[in-house]
Design a protein around this motif. Structure first.
Motif, mmCIF file in Angstrom:
data_model
loop_
_atom_site.group_PDB
_atom_site.id
_atom_site.type_symbol
_atom_site.label_atom_id
_atom_site.label_comp_id
_atom_site.label_asym_id
_atom_site.label_seq_id
_atom_site.Cartn_x
_atom_site.Cartn_y
_atom_site.Cartn_z
ATOM 1 N N ILE A 191 -4.227 4.373 -6.070
ATOM 2 C CA ILE A 191 -4.481 4.897 -4.721
ATOM 3 C C ILE A 191 -5.618 4.140 -4.046
ATOM 4 N N GLN A 239 1.281 8.965 2.961
ATOM 5 C CA GLN A 239 1.565 9.080 1.531
ATOM 6 C C GLN A 239 0.292 8.971 0.700
ATOM 7 N N LEU A 240 -0.593 8.071 1.099
ATOM 8 C CA LEU A 240 -1.856 7.930 0.366
ATOM 9 C C LEU A 240 -2.715 9.179 0.500
ATOM 10 N N SER A 255 -4.552 0.770 -3.100
ATOM 11 C CA SER A 255 -3.630 0.838 -1.971
ATOM 12 C C SER A 255 -4.376 1.039 -0.654
ATOM 13 N N TYR A 256 -5.435 1.828 -0.678
ATOM 14 C CA TYR A 256 -6.252 1.975 0.534
ATOM 15 C C TYR A 256 -6.854 0.620 0.938
ATOM 16 N N ALA A 309 1.416 4.317 -3.127
ATOM 17 C CA ALA A 309 1.388 5.783 -3.093
ATOM 18 C C ALA A 309 2.595 6.367 -3.807
ATOM 19 N N TRP A 318 -4.129 -1.412 2.480
ATOM 20 C CA TRP A 318 -3.888 -0.928 3.844
ATOM 21 C C TRP A 318 -4.960 -1.468 4.785
ATOM 22 N N ALA A 376 -3.975 11.390 -2.500
ATOM 23 C CA ALA A 376 -5.413 11.613 -2.675
ATOM 24 C C ALA A 376 -5.710 13.097 -2.837
ATOM 25 N N ALA A 406 0.827 -1.207 0.000
ATOM 26 C CA ALA A 406 0.000 0.000 0.000
ATOM 27 C C ALA A 406 0.859 1.254 0.000
#
Length: 365
Positions: free
Chosen positions: A168, A223-224, A171-172, A152, A175, A228, A148
């Motif tokens: 993104i 980072q995400l 990746s969320y 980012a 996470w 975003a 994740a």
């Protein structure tokens, strides 16, 4: 993993201390190249092992501890992806963007497979007991958290905002797969330490592993959030303020996770300070967990901005680099003498075979 996190830390320091940019950047590239060499060498050896001796794969998968280290494969690969995105893509451009994006998708898929498959294997096949539990249970679970955070970094170099958005959002999800499950394991691990005390000296270094999901989880969510805030307005995703909200929430979650990480850092340092433990491959457990906790610290120092977090993160980074040198020297020495690398699953098979021979000899006599 340990070599890769050192290269990332040195690159991060080169962007913070611009007066030393050239030397720190050169060092980070040296560690990056060495990391690629190590990863390729170990990966090829592993492929040859399971190709030439297929039976060892089943033995490894069925081993309750050794199988968990499959999670280190995507995590080690993720450090290469990060440096490729940070160093190679800006210099090479062109198709390198698609290459790093493809590498990340492969890493994400393998990470999810490890996080889903290995815990399920523990539930259905392995014979586990609470008193023998170690923090190695976290290894397959941390893999999607690392993926994740890498997502980012990769999203930041993708020229197409829609591709960045897909990365993104995925990746969320990664996470969300890893962090809650890691918290569940941390609760079990804390209970184990409280009831059955510290792990044996041979695996005492594993007490540093809880820093991994907390440090990388905090770094990744920051980072995400940053990506975003940058990408959501371009793609008209959700509300116009959605990116800014995720950015602020990400920092809030990260600093809470950083504080929780301090608790485990205290437990870890206190544990090893009262133990005398021999050098073994487990010593590499020092580098990556402290390293990702350091990336979270340095990122908070830049986002606030805060001299305290920046200086503390720099001190951590120097410590991780020094630890890498110590552990690398010990590894080279012990590999040279042939008393470091072993396969636990094969060792147990050999013990069972020896016991069988002794029993047969006894009854034969």
């Amino acid at each position: 993993m340990g070599t890769g996190i050192v290269s990332i830390l040195l690159h991060t320091l080169s962007t913070i201390y611009t007066s030393y940019h050239a030397s720190l950047n050169s060092l980070s590239i040296i560690f990056f190249v060495f990391n690629v060499f190590l990863f390729t060498l170990i990966f090829m050896i592993s492929v040859l092992r399971y190709t030439l001796y297929p039976a060892t794969w089943n033995l490894m998968i069925q081993h309750p501890v050794q199988s968990l280290f499959l999670g280190t494969l995507p995590m080690g690969f993720a450090t290469i992806i990060n440096m490729f995105a940070l160093v190679c893509v800006p210099k090479w451009g062109g198709a390198s963007v698609q290459v790093v994006w493809g590498m990340w998708w492969i890493d994400a898929a393998v990470s999810v497979a490890c996080c889903f498959g290995l815990p399920w294997q523990m539930m259905t096949t392995h014979k586990n007991s609470h008193e023998k539990m170690t923090a190695a249970w976290l290894l397959p679970i941390v893999a999607p958290i690392v993926a994740a955070a890498s997502g980012a970094i990769v999203a930041n170099v993708l020229p197409d905002p829609q591709h960045a958005l897909w990365t993104i959002v995925t990746s969320y999800v990664l996470w969300g797969i890893g962090v809650p499950l890691a918290m569940v394991v941390l609760v079990i691990y804390f209970h184990k330490l409280a009831v059955y005390k510290l792990p044996p000296q041979e695996v005492i270094v594993s007490v540093f592993l809880p820093l991994g999901p907390l440090g990388q989880g905090g770094f990744g969510i920051m980072q995400l959030g940053s990506m975003a805030m940058k990408t959501f307005p371009k793609t008209e995703t959700l509300h116009p303020m959605a990116g800014e909200i995720l950015y602020v929430l990400g920092f809030g979650v990260a600093i809470i996770m950083w504080g929780f990480g301090l608790v485990w850092l205290f437990f870890a340092i206190s544990s090893i300070s009262r133990s005398k433990f021999p050098f073994n491959m487990g010593w590499w457990g020092f580098t990556f967990p402290i390293g990702v906790f350091t990336t979270s610290t340095l990122t908070m120092g830049e986002e606030l901005p805060s001299a305290f977090f920046r200086i503390l993160g720099t001190a951590f980074a120097i410590s991780v680099t020094a630890l890498w040198l110590v552990v690398a020297a010990g590894t080279a020495k012990n590999v040279l003498y042939g008393n470091l690398i072993e396969a636990p699953c094969l060792r147990e098979i050999e013990k069972a075979r020896q016991m069988k021979l002794e029993t047969e000899a006894q009854f034969g006599a």
